[in-house]
Design an enzyme around this catalytic site. Structure first.
Site, PDB file in Angstrom:
ATOM      1  CG  ASN A  22      -5.699  -9.378   9.189  1.00  0.00           C
ATOM      2  OD1 ASN A  22      -5.888  -8.169   9.072  1.00  0.00           O
ATOM      3  ND2 ASN A  22      -4.516  -9.894   9.485  1.00  0.00           N
ATOM      4  CG  LEU A  98      -4.108 -19.471  -3.332  1.00  0.00           C
ATOM      5  CD1 LEU A  98      -4.825 -18.138  -3.550  1.00  0.00           C
ATOM      6  CD2 LEU A  98      -5.102 -20.549  -2.906  1.00  0.00           C
ATOM      7  CG  ASN A 112      -1.684 -11.987   0.841  1.00  0.00           C
ATOM      8  OD1 ASN A 112      -2.235 -12.542   1.806  1.00  0.00           O
ATOM      9  ND2 ASN A 112      -0.369 -11.906   0.741  1.00  0.00           N
ATOM     10  CG  HIS A 114       3.390  -9.660   2.947  1.00  0.00           C
ATOM     11  ND1 HIS A 114       3.613 -11.022   3.070  1.00  0.00           N
ATOM     12  CD2 HIS A 114       4.601  -9.070   3.069  1.00  0.00           C
ATOM     13  CE1 HIS A 114       4.906 -11.226   3.253  1.00  0.00           C
ATOM     14  NE2 HIS A 114       5.530 -10.066   3.255  1.00  0.00           N
ATOM     15  CG  ASP A 150       4.128 -12.233  -0.322  1.00  0.00           C
ATOM     16  OD1 ASP A 150       2.907 -12.479  -0.249  1.00  0.00           O
ATOM     17  OD2 ASP A 150       4.959 -12.768   0.427  1.00  0.00           O
ATOM     18  CD  GLU A 179      -1.195  -7.625   9.265  1.00  0.00           C
ATOM     19  OE1 GLU A 179      -1.976  -8.538   8.961  1.00  0.00           O
ATOM     20  OE2 GLU A 179      -0.042  -7.856   9.654  1.00  0.00           O
TER      21      GLU A 179
HETATM   22  C1  GAR Z   1      -0.971 -11.392   9.695  1.00  0.00           C
HETATM   23  O1  GAR Z   1       0.054 -10.606  10.228  1.00  0.00           O
HETATM   24  C2  GAR Z   1      -0.837 -11.460   8.185  1.00  0.00           C
HETATM   25  O2  GAR Z   1      -0.377 -10.275   7.603  1.00  0.00           O
HETATM   26  C3  GAR Z   1       0.178 -12.555   8.049  1.00  0.00           C
HETATM   27  O3  GAR Z   1      -0.173 -13.508   9.012  1.00  0.00           O
HETATM   28  C4  GAR Z   1      -0.822 -12.840  10.114  1.00  0.00           C
HETATM   29  C5  GAR Z   1      -2.146 -13.525  10.329  1.00  0.00           C
HETATM   30  O4  GAR Z   1      -2.799 -13.037  11.461  1.00  0.00           O
HETATM   31  N1  GAR Z   1       0.161 -13.094   6.732  1.00  0.00           N
HETATM   32  C6  GAR Z   1       1.232 -13.573   6.122  1.00  0.00           C
HETATM   33  O5  GAR Z   1       2.327 -13.608   6.633  1.00  0.00           O
HETATM   34  C7  GAR Z   1       0.981 -14.078   4.723  1.00  0.00           C
HETATM   35  N2  GAR Z   1       2.187 -14.352   4.063  1.00  0.00           N
HETATM   36  P1  GAR Z   1      -4.332 -13.337  11.687  1.00  0.00           P
HETATM   37  O6  GAR Z   1      -4.537 -14.843  11.473  1.00  0.00           O
HETATM   38  O7  GAR Z   1      -4.558 -12.964  13.118  1.00  0.00           O
HETATM   39  O8  GAR Z   1      -5.120 -12.526  10.721  1.00  0.00           O
END
Ligand code: GAR
Length: 193
Positions: A22, A98, A112, A114, A150, A179
């Site tokens: 991301n 945080l 954020n 999620h 969240d 995402e």
């Molecule tokens: C993503 O799927 C994001 O939505 C999730 O972790 C992954 C990170 O992927 N975030 C959470 O679960 C936050 N609670 P990335 O490091 O490749 O962006």
């Protein structure tokens, strides 16, 4: 469409804990002419986070913080963000919570992403829970961060259909692809672009 030149772009920090896909999509987005953001800082709780390679590749300042030592971290982190005139914080696969103090200081400026259709499946293991419940679809959400996990105001969501033979891995992969598109769209939306 409003075009923002380098210096007028909103100075943004991205917080990561892992792969940083991301983060990469946000960096690519930030380089577009119509993007309102410029990524100035990458923050991580994990010095082994794969995503830190993007700091080097794109010459973005990075900093690792030990988020276990909350009060000290808060002070140092807030100072660093203020010194760099950071006006937007994007949590992108950031797996630490945080502090209330930190969230208060940057009220309305922390986003954020999620991997579920909030308010369903806050917290961890979202894909496993969606599959276990035999849901027909899942998806992802970009939301403002408030002091409850969240639970902040939702900006945008994208539905993803769950296929019969999906595993948490295949579902996670398809959702992650969405995402990467949703985060930039949500940023454009909050700036009315
Ligand atoms: C993503 O799927 C994001 O939505 C999730 O972790 C992954 C990170 O992927 N975030 C959470 O679960 C936050 N609670 P990335 O490091 O490749 O962006």
């Amino acid at each position: 469409m409003v075009l923002l030149t380098g210096s007028k772009k909103i100075k943004t920090a991205v917080f990561i804990s892992g792969t940083g896909s991301n983060l990469k999509s946000l960096i690519n987005f930030s380089k577009l002419k119509n993007s309102p953001i410029s990524i100035k800082l990458i923050i991580s709780n994990n010095d082994k986070a794969k995503g830190l390679i993007f700091a080097k590749r794109y010459k973005i300042k990075k900093k690792i913080f030990n988020f276990k030592r909350n009060i000290l971290v808060d002070r140092k982190l807030i100072l660093l963000l203020k010194r760099n005139n950071i006006c937007l914080i994007c949590l992108a696969g950031f797996m630490k919570i945080l502090s209330k103090n930190f969230i208060k200081k940057f009220k309305g400026k922390i986003l954020n992403i999620h991997p579920s259709l909030l308010p369903k499946y806050k917290g961890l293991n979202t894909h496993e829970r969606a599959l276990k419940n035999k849901d027909k679809y899942s998806g992802c959400t970009v939301h403002f961060v408030n002091s409850k996990l969240d639970s902040g105001k939702i900006i945008l969501q994208k539905k993803v259909i769950i296929k019969k033979n999906d595993t948490s891995k295949t579902l996670a992969k398809r959702i992650l692809m969405q995402e990467h598109k949703l985060y930039p769209k949500a940023i454009l939306k909050i700036f009315n672009l």
